[in-house]
Design a protein around this motif. Structure first.
Motif, PDB file in Angstrom:
ATOM      1  N   THR A   1       0.739  -1.333   0.005  1.00 12.04           N
ATOM      2  CA  THR A   1       0.003   0.081  -0.025  1.00 12.04           C
ATOM      3  C   THR A   1       0.709   1.204  -0.074  1.00 12.04           C
ATOM      4  O   THR A   1       0.802   2.220  -0.599  1.00 12.04           O
ATOM      5  CB  THR A   1      -1.034   0.098   1.338  1.00 12.04           C
ATOM      6  OG1 THR A   1      -1.932  -1.198   1.067  1.00 12.04           O
ATOM      7  CG2 THR A   1      -1.792   1.325   1.279  1.00 12.04           C
TER       8      THR A   1
ATOM      9  N   LEU B   1       2.245   1.674  -3.622  1.00 12.57           N
ATOM     10  CA  LEU B   1       1.261   1.959  -4.536  1.00 12.57           C
ATOM     11  C   LEU B   1       0.731   3.626  -4.266  1.00 12.57           C
ATOM     12  O   LEU B   1       0.732   4.273  -5.181  1.00 12.57           O
ATOM     13  CB  LEU B   1       0.001   1.253  -4.240  1.00 12.57           C
ATOM     14  CG  LEU B   1      -0.007  -0.096  -4.691  1.00 12.57           C
ATOM     15  CD1 LEU B   1      -1.181  -0.772  -4.419  1.00 12.57           C
ATOM     16  CD2 LEU B   1       0.303  -0.176  -6.189  1.00 12.57           C
ATOM     17  N   ARG B   2       0.709   4.008  -3.049  1.00 13.76           N
ATOM     18  CA  ARG B   2      -0.103   5.431  -2.555  1.00 13.76           C
ATOM     19  C   ARG B   2       1.358   6.368  -2.484  1.00 13.76           C
ATOM     20  O   ARG B   2       0.863   7.719  -2.577  1.00 13.76           O
ATOM     21  CB  ARG B   2      -0.702   5.224  -1.262  1.00 13.76           C
ATOM     22  CG  ARG B   2      -2.100   4.503  -1.211  1.00 13.76           C
ATOM     23  CD  ARG B   2      -2.692   4.449  -0.037  1.00 13.76           C
ATOM     24  NE  ARG B   2      -3.695   3.519  -0.052  1.00 13.76           N
ATOM     25  CZ  ARG B   2      -4.412   3.338   1.051  1.00 13.76           C
ATOM     26  NH1 ARG B   2      -4.297   4.053   2.025  1.00 13.76           N
ATOM     27  NH2 ARG B   2      -5.583   2.493   0.890  1.00 13.76           N
ATOM     28  N   VAL B   3       2.376   6.162  -2.219  1.00 16.08           N
ATOM     29  CA  VAL B   3       3.578   7.057  -2.027  1.00 16.08           C
ATOM     30  C   VAL B   3       4.730   6.951  -3.207  1.00 16.08           C
ATOM     31  O   VAL B   3       4.878   7.923  -3.712  1.00 16.08           O
ATOM     32  CB  VAL B   3       4.159   7.008  -0.776  1.00 16.08           C
ATOM     33  CG1 VAL B   3       5.423   8.213  -0.480  1.00 16.08           C
ATOM     34  CG2 VAL B   3       2.995   7.008   0.431  1.00 16.08           C
TER      35      VAL B   3
ATOM     36  N   PRO C   1       3.242   7.301  -7.255  1.00 17.40           N
ATOM     37  CA  PRO C   1       3.087   8.719  -7.651  1.00 17.40           C
ATOM     38  C   PRO C   1       4.194   9.709  -7.584  1.00 17.40           C
ATOM     39  O   PRO C   1       4.474  10.446  -8.525  1.00 17.40           O
ATOM     40  CB  PRO C   1       2.226   9.337  -6.456  1.00 17.40           C
ATOM     41  CG  PRO C   1       1.601   8.164  -6.024  1.00 17.40           C
ATOM     42  CD  PRO C   1       2.578   7.023  -6.073  1.00 17.40           C
TER      43      PRO C   1
ATOM     44  N   THR D   1      -1.266   8.520  -9.487  1.00 16.20           N
ATOM     45  CA  THR D   1      -2.143   8.367  -8.455  1.00 16.20           C
ATOM     46  C   THR D   1      -3.272   7.323  -8.708  1.00 16.20           C
ATOM     47  O   THR D   1      -3.698   6.669  -8.062  1.00 16.20           O
ATOM     48  CB  THR D   1      -2.591   9.819  -7.597  1.00 16.20           C
ATOM     49  OG1 THR D   1      -1.135  10.508  -7.392  1.00 16.20           O
ATOM     50  CG2 THR D   1      -3.408   9.528  -6.406  1.00 16.20           C
ATOM     51  N   TYR D   2      -3.900   8.113 -10.092  1.00 13.70           N
ATOM     52  CA  TYR D   2      -5.052   7.200 -10.476  1.00 13.70           C
ATOM     53  C   TYR D   2      -4.624   5.751 -10.700  1.00 13.70           C
ATOM     54  O   TYR D   2      -5.420   4.851 -10.341  1.00 13.70           O
ATOM     55  CB  TYR D   2      -5.388   7.766 -11.800  1.00 13.70           C
ATOM     56  CG  TYR D   2      -6.246   6.734 -12.339  1.00 13.70           C
ATOM     57  CD1 TYR D   2      -7.523   6.792 -12.450  1.00 13.70           C
ATOM     58  CD2 TYR D   2      -5.535   5.914 -13.648  1.00 13.70           C
ATOM     59  CE1 TYR D   2      -8.429   5.719 -12.981  1.00 13.70           C
ATOM     60  CE2 TYR D   2      -6.543   4.910 -14.430  1.00 13.70           C
ATOM     61  CZ  TYR D   2      -7.782   4.943 -14.174  1.00 13.70           C
ATOM     62  OH  TYR D   2      -8.606   4.156 -14.545  1.00 13.70           O
TER      63      TYR D   2
ATOM     64  N   PRO E   1      -2.446   3.562  -9.272  1.00 11.09           N
ATOM     65  CA  PRO E   1      -2.493   2.797  -8.260  1.00 11.09           C
ATOM     66  C   PRO E   1      -4.043   2.806  -7.375  1.00 11.09           C
ATOM     67  O   PRO E   1      -4.421   1.719  -6.812  1.00 11.09           O
ATOM     68  CB  PRO E   1      -1.495   3.417  -7.131  1.00 11.09           C
ATOM     69  CG  PRO E   1      -0.642   4.406  -7.959  1.00 11.09           C
ATOM     70  CD  PRO E   1      -1.509   4.742  -9.110  1.00 11.09           C
ATOM     71  N   ASN E   2      -4.646   3.700  -7.384  1.00 10.49           N
ATOM     72  CA  ASN E   2      -6.035   3.772  -6.967  1.00 10.49           C
ATOM     73  C   ASN E   2      -7.077   2.776  -7.629  1.00 10.49           C
ATOM     74  O   ASN E   2      -7.649   2.000  -7.210  1.00 10.49           O
ATOM     75  CB  ASN E   2      -6.613   5.200  -7.011  1.00 10.49           C
ATOM     76  CG  ASN E   2      -6.105   6.147  -5.825  1.00 10.49           C
ATOM     77  OD1 ASN E   2      -5.564   5.480  -4.971  1.00 10.49           O
ATOM     78  ND2 ASN E   2      -6.256   7.242  -6.043  1.00 10.49           N
TER      79      ASN E   2
ATOM     80  N   GLU F   1      -6.204  -0.565  -6.151  1.00  8.43           N
ATOM     81  CA  GLU F   1      -6.715  -0.988  -4.981  1.00  8.43           C
ATOM     82  C   GLU F   1      -8.282  -0.967  -5.098  1.00  8.43           C
ATOM     83  O   GLU F   1      -9.149  -1.791  -4.485  1.00  8.43           O
ATOM     84  CB  GLU F   1      -6.423   0.220  -4.083  1.00  8.43           C
ATOM     85  CG  GLU F   1      -5.190   0.320  -3.807  1.00  8.43           C
ATOM     86  CD  GLU F   1      -4.598   0.989  -2.558  1.00  8.43           C
ATOM     87  OE1 GLU F   1      -4.979   0.724  -1.464  1.00  8.43           O
ATOM     88  OE2 GLU F   1      -4.041   2.573  -2.631  1.00  8.43           O
ATOM     89  N   HIS F   2      -9.051  -0.382  -6.258  1.00  8.14           N
ATOM     90  CA  HIS F   2     -10.544  -0.545  -6.267  1.00  8.14           C
ATOM     91  C   HIS F   2     -10.956  -1.308  -7.261  1.00  8.14           C
ATOM     92  O   HIS F   2     -12.241  -1.698  -7.532  1.00  8.14           O
ATOM     93  CB  HIS F   2     -11.129   0.883  -6.514  1.00  8.14           C
ATOM     94  CG  HIS F   2     -10.782   1.821  -5.434  1.00  8.14           C
ATOM     95  ND1 HIS F   2      -9.704   2.808  -5.099  1.00  8.14           N
ATOM     96  CD2 HIS F   2     -11.418   2.141  -4.015  1.00  8.14           C
ATOM     97  CE1 HIS F   2      -9.726   3.418  -4.051  1.00  8.14           C
ATOM     98  NE2 HIS F   2     -10.834   3.131  -3.227  1.00  8.14           N
TER      99      HIS F   2
END
Length: 229
Positions: free
Chosen positions: A162, A165-167, A170, A184-185, A187-188, A191-192
């Motif tokens: 995580t 992916l999030r840090v 991007p 950022t999109y 990795p988001n 996750e979704h």
């Protein structure tokens, strides 16, 4: 075209010149091995017509030709800039390039022997419609393989994945592509997206038999396969 599709196309247009290099960086080059495995699971035979859907600049298409030089490949993507870059790579004109939306493929029913996609399904607005289009354009018994990211599993690795992916991603996108928002999109969207299990169920519901899937890269990637019933 939906607002979602327009936004995705605009994003990929902007990052197209950097997309392949950043894929290598983000996966430490393992994406190359995953594409090789995905094509092996297609079980391509000489002379077959293969669809690479959401082809980008053609990494999977070129891998198909590397493994099966006598196959015929159609590379389809809805971002013109990606197709333009792919055509430049295709110096010998071995691939037929098409600009089209994966949700509305401009091909007759039952024309392809095999179909593959890499990092496509998590970006479409309706996975079931995209899978239906795969099924419509494949011949009976035709085989489909999908390579895509999959949400991290609930285990001891999840906090580290995580964070990456999030840090980390991007920041890589900002440094090397000048576009932190796009990275950022991406990795988001991972996750979704559907879990590997749920995507496998959707493929079965779409009529793909003898289906299966395998997780790779610490559970962050999944390869799914199935035959049109």
């Amino acid at each position: 075209m939906s607002d979602h599709a327009q936004n995705v196309r605009q994003m990929f247009t902007h990052i197209a010149p950097h997309y392949d290099r950043l894929n290598r960086m983000m996966t430490f080059g393992i994406d190359i091995l995953l594409r090789r495995e995905s094509v092996r699971r297609l079980n391509v035979q000489d002379g077959q017509l293969i669809l690479d859907n959401g082809a980008g600049t053609g990494d999977l298409s070129f891998e198909i030709l590397r493994q099966s030089p006598h196959s015929r490949v159609v590379a389809c993507d809805f971002t013109p800039q990606m197709v333009l870059l792919g055509r430049k790579r295709d110096a010998e004109g071995q691939i037929q390039w098409v600009i089209a939306d994966a949700m509305y493929l401009p091909f007759a029913a039952g024309v392809f022997d095999r179909a593959v996609c890499g990092y496509l399904l998590r970006n479409v607005s309706d996975v079931d419609v995209a899978l239906s289009e795969f099924g419509r354009t494949l011949k009976p018994g035709g085989r489909m393989v999908s390579l895509d990211t999959t949400p991290p599993q609930d285990n001891w690795l999840k906090p580290f994945i995580t964070f990456y992916l999030r840090v980390v991603i991007p920041r890589l996108g900002s440094w090397f592509a000048g576009d932190a928002a796009a990275y950022t999109y991406l990795p988001n969207s991972t996750e979704h997206f559907l879990s590997a299990e749920k995507l496998g169920e959707r493929m079965q519901q779409a009529g793909f038999k003898a289906s299966g899937w395998a997780r790779r890269l610490m559970g962050t990637m999944a390869i799914h396969w199935g035959n049109k019933g």
